[in-house]
Design a protein around this motif. Structure first.
Motif, PDB file in Angstrom:
ATOM      1  N   ALA A   1       6.107   6.335   8.946  1.00  0.00           N
ATOM      2  CA  ALA A   1       7.350   5.554   8.976  1.00  0.00           C
ATOM      3  C   ALA A   1       8.421   6.180   8.093  1.00  0.00           C
ATOM      4  N   ALA A   2       8.008   6.741   6.954  1.00  0.00           N
ATOM      5  CA  ALA A   2       8.975   7.322   6.019  1.00  0.00           C
ATOM      6  C   ALA A   2       9.347   8.744   6.417  1.00  0.00           C
ATOM      7  N   GLY A   3       8.530   9.354   7.276  1.00  0.00           N
ATOM      8  CA  GLY A   3       8.813  10.737   7.681  1.00  0.00           C
ATOM      9  C   GLY A   3       8.570  11.740   6.567  1.00  0.00           C
ATOM     10  N   ILE A   4       7.695  11.391   5.628  1.00  0.00           N
ATOM     11  CA  ILE A   4       7.309  12.331   4.568  1.00  0.00           C
ATOM     12  C   ILE A   4       5.783  12.353   4.460  1.00  0.00           C
ATOM     13  N   SER A   5       5.265  13.384   3.857  1.00  0.00           N
ATOM     14  CA  SER A   5       3.808  13.519   3.772  1.00  0.00           C
ATOM     15  C   SER A   5       3.217  12.520   2.787  1.00  0.00           C
ATOM     16  N   LYS A   6       1.930  12.261   2.944  1.00  0.00           N
ATOM     17  CA  LYS A   6       1.261  11.356   2.018  1.00  0.00           C
ATOM     18  C   LYS A   6       1.358  11.880   0.583  1.00  0.00           C
TER      19      LYS A   6
ATOM     20  N   SER B   1       3.710  13.561  -0.703  1.00  0.00           N
ATOM     21  CA  SER B   1       5.054  13.270  -1.224  1.00  0.00           C
ATOM     22  C   SER B   1       5.138  11.832  -1.700  1.00  0.00           C
ATOM     23  N   ILE B   2       4.485  10.930  -0.957  1.00  0.00           N
ATOM     24  CA  ILE B   2       4.488   9.525  -1.377  1.00  0.00           C
ATOM     25  C   ILE B   2       3.773   9.394  -2.723  1.00  0.00           C
ATOM     26  N   TYR B   3       2.626  10.077  -2.842  1.00  0.00           N
ATOM     27  CA  TYR B   3       1.866  10.005  -4.103  1.00  0.00           C
ATOM     28  C   TYR B   3       2.636  10.635  -5.265  1.00  0.00           C
ATOM     29  N   HIS B   4       3.648  11.429  -4.935  1.00  0.00           N
ATOM     30  CA  HIS B   4       4.518  11.975  -5.984  1.00  0.00           C
ATOM     31  C   HIS B   4       5.346  10.838  -6.613  1.00  0.00           C
ATOM     32  N   HIS B   5       5.664   9.833  -5.763  1.00  0.00           N
ATOM     33  CA  HIS B   5       6.492   8.716  -6.236  1.00  0.00           C
ATOM     34  C   HIS B   5       5.677   7.544  -6.786  1.00  0.00           C
ATOM     35  N   VAL B   6       4.594   7.216  -6.105  1.00  0.00           N
ATOM     36  CA  VAL B   6       3.822   6.025  -6.476  1.00  0.00           C
ATOM     37  C   VAL B   6       2.320   6.292  -6.407  1.00  0.00           C
ATOM     38  N   SER B   7       1.562   5.423  -7.081  1.00  0.00           N
ATOM     39  CA  SER B   7       0.106   5.624  -7.124  1.00  0.00           C
ATOM     40  C   SER B   7      -0.583   5.209  -5.827  1.00  0.00           C
ATOM     41  N   GLY B   8       0.101   4.423  -5.006  1.00  0.00           N
ATOM     42  CA  GLY B   8      -0.505   3.970  -3.750  1.00  0.00           C
ATOM     43  C   GLY B   8       0.249   2.783  -3.190  1.00  0.00           C
ATOM     44  N   LYS B   9      -0.316   2.186  -2.134  1.00  0.00           N
ATOM     45  CA  LYS B   9       0.440   1.111  -1.475  1.00  0.00           C
ATOM     46  C   LYS B   9       0.539  -0.144  -2.335  1.00  0.00           C
ATOM     47  N   GLU B  10      -0.477  -0.361  -3.213  1.00  0.00           N
ATOM     48  CA  GLU B  10      -0.408  -1.562  -4.049  1.00  0.00           C
ATOM     49  C   GLU B  10       0.780  -1.494  -5.022  1.00  0.00           C
ATOM     50  N   GLU B  11       1.087  -0.269  -5.512  1.00  0.00           N
ATOM     51  CA  GLU B  11       2.256  -0.152  -6.396  1.00  0.00           C
ATOM     52  C   GLU B  11       3.545  -0.447  -5.618  1.00  0.00           C
ATOM     53  N   LEU B  12       3.586  -0.008  -4.357  1.00  0.00           N
ATOM     54  CA  LEU B  12       4.767  -0.308  -3.533  1.00  0.00           C
ATOM     55  C   LEU B  12       4.909  -1.814  -3.326  1.00  0.00           C
ATOM     56  N   LEU B  13       3.790  -2.481  -3.081  1.00  0.00           N
ATOM     57  CA  LEU B  13       3.826  -3.939  -2.917  1.00  0.00           C
ATOM     58  C   LEU B  13       4.320  -4.601  -4.200  1.00  0.00           C
ATOM     59  N   ARG B  14       3.797  -4.129  -5.332  1.00  0.00           N
ATOM     60  CA  ARG B  14       4.177  -4.729  -6.601  1.00  0.00           C
ATOM     61  C   ARG B  14       5.674  -4.560  -6.876  1.00  0.00           C
TER      62      ARG B  14
END
Lengths: 200, 200
Positions: free
Chosen positions: A38-43, A45-58
């Motif tokens: 959905a974000a059009g970036i690699s996993k 790259s996402i882990y570069h920003h956050v520790s995982g989906k739970e951090e995004l939820l928080r």
């Protein structure tokens, strides 16, 4: 295009995409793979920003909760009769709901399977109690009817306000941008405090 | 035990189990395998009763819709001023919601991916329009405030009523059986028509 998006990706845009995916698929049904697509970036790259989906939820539900609790610190929520403060809080809740629509929608859908979800539910309950206390004070001051139990009244009023996420769309066919938002705020305030019946 | 259950299995008990599973897993997320396990009968036994899960969904939401539309045919929904009829319909909606809790909950969660779901959404809209028409008549007769647009007022009132499925549990810690149900009905009627503000 893809490169440009990659270069300009910020934690803020990632959060916004994640919230949409969480709402569409449900938090449990969302994988890092879904978020990556959905974000059009690699996993990674996402882990570069956050520790995982739970951090995004928080982060997402924190944004909604911070805005809601912020209301209670505003001057008009602290000064005046309890009924005046309650009306101010109700109006601001509707405003925050519309301004932060996806974040509040996600907050309202949290069910409590992970630590973050349980924390969010606990914070929601705390907010509900703060508003219920205001309603109780207003009833004690004689400005609010005493023939509906406080907890029940709070639930029904929150039910009306929260239901706005089901149909309000800032740009959709039901979109009410600009003054439209004010129309929703006024309608809720009129119905919550005055009801449908015409003042005789 | 298993044999006994098999022998006494009726379409009604199967429907009741299916509704619980649909609510817990979502309709899309429910397979015939899930239904078979939850009901404790084989898939072929289920197919003996119904053509598949869509027929179960149709029967379940039909039950809720029939009860809701039935209200509009009751005497007090047809005789009296529009405001009186509206208050009667609002009270009865709350009663039906509590009496048919799982069926109404499922109806409210339908989103519209299959023919049955689209049909259910269409019927819900039809019911909403019938109630909105009553509200419009009550405003025209001068008994209901005219400073909140009819469609918006209808949505907010339905929002308050429908939110009851989120917390009402007949036997849970929030259970309000017997007179408790009446307390909820009265609270909704008071808030919808009179609002929180104390009549001066």
């Amino acid at each position: 295009m893809t490169t440009a998006r990659r270069d300009t990706y910020t934690p803020e845009t990632l959060l916004s995409v994640a919230v949409q995916v969480f709402i569409e698929r449900g938090y449990d049904g969302t994988s890092m793979e879904h978020l990556s697509k959905a974000a059009g970036i690699s996993k990674s790259s996402i882990y570069h920003h956050v520790s995982g989906k739970e951090e995004l939820l928080r982060r997402a539900v924190s944004r909604a909760l911070d805005e809601l609790f912020g209301i209670l610190d505003e001057e008009h929520a602290r000064v005046g009769t309890a009924a005046e403060r309650l009306e101010y809080v109700v109006r601001r809740m509707v405003e925050v709901l519309m301004a932060e629509l996806p974040y509040v929608t996600l907050l309202l859908r949290v069910r409590g399977n992970t630590g973050t979800e349980r924390w969010a539910l606990e914070r929601r309950r705390e907010f509900d109690h703060r508003v219920a206390a205001l309603l109780k004070d207003a009833a004690a001051e004689g400005d609010v009817r005493a023939d509906v139990e406080v907890r029940l009244a709070t639930r029904l009023v929150f039910g009306m306000i929260n239901s706005i996420v089901e149909w309000y769309r800032p740009d959709g066919p039901d979109g009410r941008g600009g003054t439209g938002r004010q129309e929703v705020v006024d309608a809720v305030a009129r119905l919550v405090f005055g009801g449908l019946r015409k003042a005789s």
